[in-house]
Design a protein around this motif. Structure first.
Motif, PDB file in Angstrom:
ATOM      1  N   ARG A 237       0.636  -1.112  -0.028  1.00 38.11           N
ATOM      2  CA  ARG A 237      -0.089  -0.090   0.162  1.00 38.11           C
ATOM      3  C   ARG A 237       0.831   1.241   0.001  1.00 38.11           C
ATOM      4  N   PRO A 238       0.494   2.362  -0.441  1.00 40.96           N
ATOM      5  CA  PRO A 238       1.121   3.579  -0.585  1.00 40.96           C
ATOM      6  C   PRO A 238       1.683   3.935   1.083  1.00 40.96           C
ATOM      7  N   VAL A 239       2.785   4.617   1.243  1.00 45.26           N
ATOM      8  CA  VAL A 239       3.272   4.935   2.351  1.00 45.26           C
ATOM      9  C   VAL A 239       2.326   6.026   3.009  1.00 45.26           C
ATOM     10  N   ASP A 240       1.449   6.878   2.459  1.00 44.55           N
ATOM     11  CA  ASP A 240       0.798   7.709   3.144  1.00 44.55           C
ATOM     12  C   ASP A 240      -0.668   7.163   3.633  1.00 44.55           C
ATOM     13  N   ARG A 241      -0.712   5.842   3.139  1.00 44.43           N
ATOM     14  CA  ARG A 241      -2.058   5.154   3.814  1.00 44.43           C
ATOM     15  C   ARG A 241      -1.499   4.122   4.958  1.00 44.43           C
ATOM     16  N   LEU A 242      -0.339   4.308   5.358  1.00 44.13           N
ATOM     17  CA  LEU A 242       0.142   3.556   6.499  1.00 44.13           C
ATOM     18  C   LEU A 242      -0.539   3.819   7.689  1.00 44.13           C
ATOM     19  N   THR A 243      -1.161   3.010   8.639  1.00 41.63           N
ATOM     20  CA  THR A 243      -1.569   3.021   9.804  1.00 41.63           C
ATOM     21  C   THR A 243      -0.224   2.932  11.028  1.00 41.63           C
ATOM     22  N   ILE A 244      -0.651   3.162  12.217  1.00 39.90           N
ATOM     23  CA  ILE A 244       0.172   2.967  13.271  1.00 39.90           C
ATOM     24  C   ILE A 244       0.576   1.544  13.225  1.00 39.90           C
ATOM     25  N   ALA A 245      -0.581   0.576  13.208  1.00 32.13           N
ATOM     26  CA  ALA A 245      -0.328  -0.769  13.152  1.00 32.13           C
ATOM     27  C   ALA A 245       0.651  -1.175  12.204  1.00 32.13           C
ATOM     28  N   ASP A 246       0.603  -0.519  10.959  1.00 38.66           N
ATOM     29  CA  ASP A 246       1.421  -0.930   9.739  1.00 38.66           C
ATOM     30  C   ASP A 246       3.030  -0.690  10.003  1.00 38.66           C
ATOM     31  N   VAL A 247       3.249   0.538  10.794  1.00 39.10           N
ATOM     32  CA  VAL A 247       4.420   1.021  11.157  1.00 39.10           C
ATOM     33  C   VAL A 247       5.144   0.087  12.291  1.00 39.10           C
ATOM     34  N   ARG A 248       4.202  -0.338  13.214  1.00 40.59           N
ATOM     35  CA  ARG A 248       4.866  -1.444  14.092  1.00 40.59           C
ATOM     36  C   ARG A 248       5.050  -2.653  13.474  1.00 40.59           C
ATOM     37  N   LYS A 249       4.411  -2.876  12.653  1.00 42.94           N
ATOM     38  CA  LYS A 249       4.742  -4.247  11.899  1.00 42.94           C
ATOM     39  C   LYS A 249       6.094  -4.241  10.939  1.00 42.94           C
ATOM     40  N   ILE A 250       6.353  -3.105  10.468  1.00 39.64           N
ATOM     41  CA  ILE A 250       7.435  -3.213   9.690  1.00 39.64           C
ATOM     42  C   ILE A 250       8.521  -3.003  10.650  1.00 39.64           C
ATOM     43  N   VAL A 251       8.643  -2.258  11.657  1.00 40.62           N
ATOM     44  CA  VAL A 251       9.923  -2.134  12.451  1.00 40.62           C
ATOM     45  C   VAL A 251      10.078  -3.393  13.234  1.00 40.62           C
ATOM     46  N   SER A 252       9.158  -4.135  13.500  1.00 39.76           N
ATOM     47  CA  SER A 252       9.153  -5.388  14.164  1.00 39.76           C
ATOM     48  C   SER A 252       9.494  -6.703  13.353  1.00 39.76           C
ATOM     49  N   ASP A 253       9.316  -6.422  12.087  1.00 35.66           N
ATOM     50  CA  ASP A 253       9.749  -7.614  11.016  1.00 35.66           C
ATOM     51  C   ASP A 253      10.993  -7.699  10.691  1.00 35.66           C
ATOM     52  N   LYS A 254      11.694  -8.929  11.219  1.00 36.10           N
ATOM     53  CA  LYS A 254      13.131  -8.810  10.967  1.00 36.10           C
ATOM     54  C   LYS A 254      13.572  -9.075   9.388  1.00 36.10           C
ATOM     55  N   ASN A 255      12.285  -9.498   8.612  1.00 35.65           N
ATOM     56  CA  ASN A 255      12.538  -9.516   7.043  1.00 35.65           C
ATOM     57  C   ASN A 255      12.204  -8.165   6.531  1.00 35.65           C
ATOM     58  N   LEU A 256      11.318  -7.851   7.032  1.00 29.57           N
ATOM     59  CA  LEU A 256      10.721  -6.509   6.151  1.00 29.57           C
ATOM     60  C   LEU A 256      11.598  -5.295   6.562  1.00 29.57           C
ATOM     61  N   LEU A 257      12.095  -5.032   7.676  1.00 26.35           N
ATOM     62  CA  LEU A 257      12.924  -3.999   8.015  1.00 26.35           C
ATOM     63  C   LEU A 257      13.982  -3.850   6.963  1.00 26.35           C
ATOM     64  N   PRO A 258      15.091  -4.886   6.985  1.00 23.88           N
ATOM     65  CA  PRO A 258      16.144  -4.860   6.237  1.00 23.88           C
ATOM     66  C   PRO A 258      15.778  -4.313   4.439  1.00 23.88           C
ATOM     67  N   LYS A 259      14.545  -5.096   4.203  1.00 27.32           N
ATOM     68  CA  LYS A 259      14.270  -4.626   2.723  1.00 27.32           C
ATOM     69  C   LYS A 259      13.769  -3.119   2.550  1.00 27.32           C
ATOM     70  N   PHE A 260      13.184  -2.315   3.652  1.00 30.31           N
ATOM     71  CA  PHE A 260      12.953  -1.070   3.817  1.00 30.31           C
ATOM     72  C   PHE A 260      14.197  -0.166   3.752  1.00 30.31           C
ATOM     73  N   HIS A 261      15.225  -0.456   4.246  1.00 29.89           N
ATOM     74  CA  HIS A 261      16.353   0.039   4.424  1.00 29.89           C
ATOM     75  C   HIS A 261      16.988  -0.150   3.118  1.00 29.89           C
TER      76      HIS A 261
END
Length: 426
Positions: A237-261
């Motif tokens: 989903r677009p970044v401007d539609r991320l919810t706080i729950a989505d953000v918490r998921k990203i920063v706690s996901d050990k696979n997703l967070l490295p891909k974001f960086h």
């Protein structure tokens, strides 16, 4: 010309690496026809700039005693006119929850909060760049209006966009007394989204005396469009539609967070890309700098000649009383400093006390900034990283440049408070 008393107190509280600044400026009119007796009510404007210490999820042990020292001489029940947040790094905001609690303990309130606007991508980048971001940091970054309203009862929150346009002057209205007539002697404030101004009565009009205003340097992540394209595919989903729950998921996901960086770094430029806004790109985020000082063309002077237009005597002020807080702004290049000067025309040469950008990091200040602040005599550095620590703040290049210009340095390490008081009568 307005005649009266002025008192300025500038405090950089020693919390080590971080920032807690408070300031008050008070005015009271004088009736020269009555043996120079004070007349009318005294008006005091108080503000706080940043509240954070250390790199932990919450502020370190230096913050609570520093807040106590800050509040020690402030009457219980006081309303602070402004709390300004320079940016959302944890070392600048991880004490906000504690501050809210301590103010409530003393029956104090905050009328207004200023903070920079962050793009959705910047918000995500702020949070994802912090190891183990706290719930409080996520709340403040994703929705500062809601976070502030929850912690500071009745506060007005203003999110300020970056602009180089100078703030237009605002006119004062007469102060009406209890009998419905105009006060014989009055001082008043006018508050807008981008200025707090103090005016005093002169004859049938008013004279602008003091102003507090922000300047936001824009620091959106370079290549944001391409980054967001990658993130849509990554997150679904677009970044401007991320919810706080989505953000918490990203920063706690050990696979997703490295891909974001990886998506961020793939578009990060090699070196710096000059931008008219003067922002760092992209490692720092949009930063709110804050100016507090006399309204042009006047300055409070250290000589008996009193308050004079600069046009009459441009050398009358050896130490100007204005203050400039810089947060993590990138103010190294000429174009960066010029942008700041365009937003604050006729004011930078009135800055007598300033905070060094980004705790004295070598990439964020240099000769162009200090050339633009010719009357600066004191610089505060809010850092406690020593040389050899791997991330020296302040950097020796910065301190050497300041020493070469005979600018005094105050390091606001733990408990080492900076207190500067100035009092004038004209």
């Amino acid at each position: 010309m307005w005649q009266g008393k002025y008192e300025l107190t500038v405090n950089q509280w020693g919390v080590g690496h971080g920032g807690l600044h408070s300031q008050s400026v008070a005015f009271r009119a004088i009736d020269r026809s009555a043996a120079a007796q004070f007349t009318g009510d005294e008006l005091t404007v108080r503000f706080i700039y940043d509240c954070g210490a250390g790199r932990g999820p919450t502020s370190n042990g230096n913050m609570d005693p520093a807040i106590s020292r800050m509040l020690r001489d402030i009457p219980d029940g006081t309303q602070w006119d402004l709390l300004a947040i320079s940016h959302f790094d944890r070392d600048h905001v991880n004490g906000l929850d504690l501050l809210a609690t301590r103010l409530e303990d003393h029956g104090m309130s905050v009328e207004r909060i200023w903070a920079p606007i962050l793009s959705p991508l910047e918000k995500l980048y702020v949070i994802a760049s912090e190891p183990d971001p706290s719930d409080s940091l996520i709340d403040w970054t994703i929705d500062p209006v809601a976070a502030a309203s929850e912690r500071f009862d009745g506060v007005t929150v203003v999110l300020i966009p970056p602009t180089e346009e100078p703030i237009p002057p605002i006119a004062a209205e007469p102060v009406i007394n209890a009998e419905g007539g105009e006060d014989e002697a009055w001082v008043s404030t006018i508050v807008t989204d981008r200025r707090i101004a103090v005016h005093g009565k002169v004859g049938s009009g008013a004279e602008a005396l003091w102003e507090i205003q922000p300047y936001v340097v824009d620091s959106t992540v370079h290549g944001a469009v391409a980054v967001e394209t990658d993130l849509v595919a990554l997150l679904g989903r677009p970044v401007d539609r991320l919810t706080i729950a989505d953000v918490r998921k990203i920063v706690s996901d050990k696979n997703l967070l490295p891909k974001f960086h990886k998506a961020i770094w793939a578009h990060r430029p090699k070196g710096r890309v000059p931008r008219p806004s003067g922002a760092r790109t992209p490692s720092n985020y949009s930063t709110l700098s804050l100016y507090s000082g006399p309204v042009s063309p006047y300055e409070w002077c250290r000589y008996r000649s009193g308050w004079q237009p600069v046009a009459l005597n441009r050398f009358v002020v050896p130490v100007a009383p204005s203050w400039l807080g810089t947060g993590d702004a990138g103010l190294r290049g000429v174009q960066h400093v010029d942008a700041l000067g365009r937003s604050l025309p006729g004011r930078l040469d009135r800055v007598g006390v300033a905070s060094v950008p980004h705790h004295g990091a070598k990439d964020d200040s240099g000769a162009p900034l200090w050339d633009a602040l010719p009357n600066t005599r004191i610089v505060t550095i809010e850092a406690d990283h020593l040389p050899g620590s791997g991330k020296p703040h302040p950097h020796i290049q910065v301190t050497d440049e300041l020493k070469r210009r005979n600018i005094s340095i105050h390091s606001a390490t733990a408990g080492n408070d900076f207190i500067w008081f100035d009092r004038r009568i004209r």
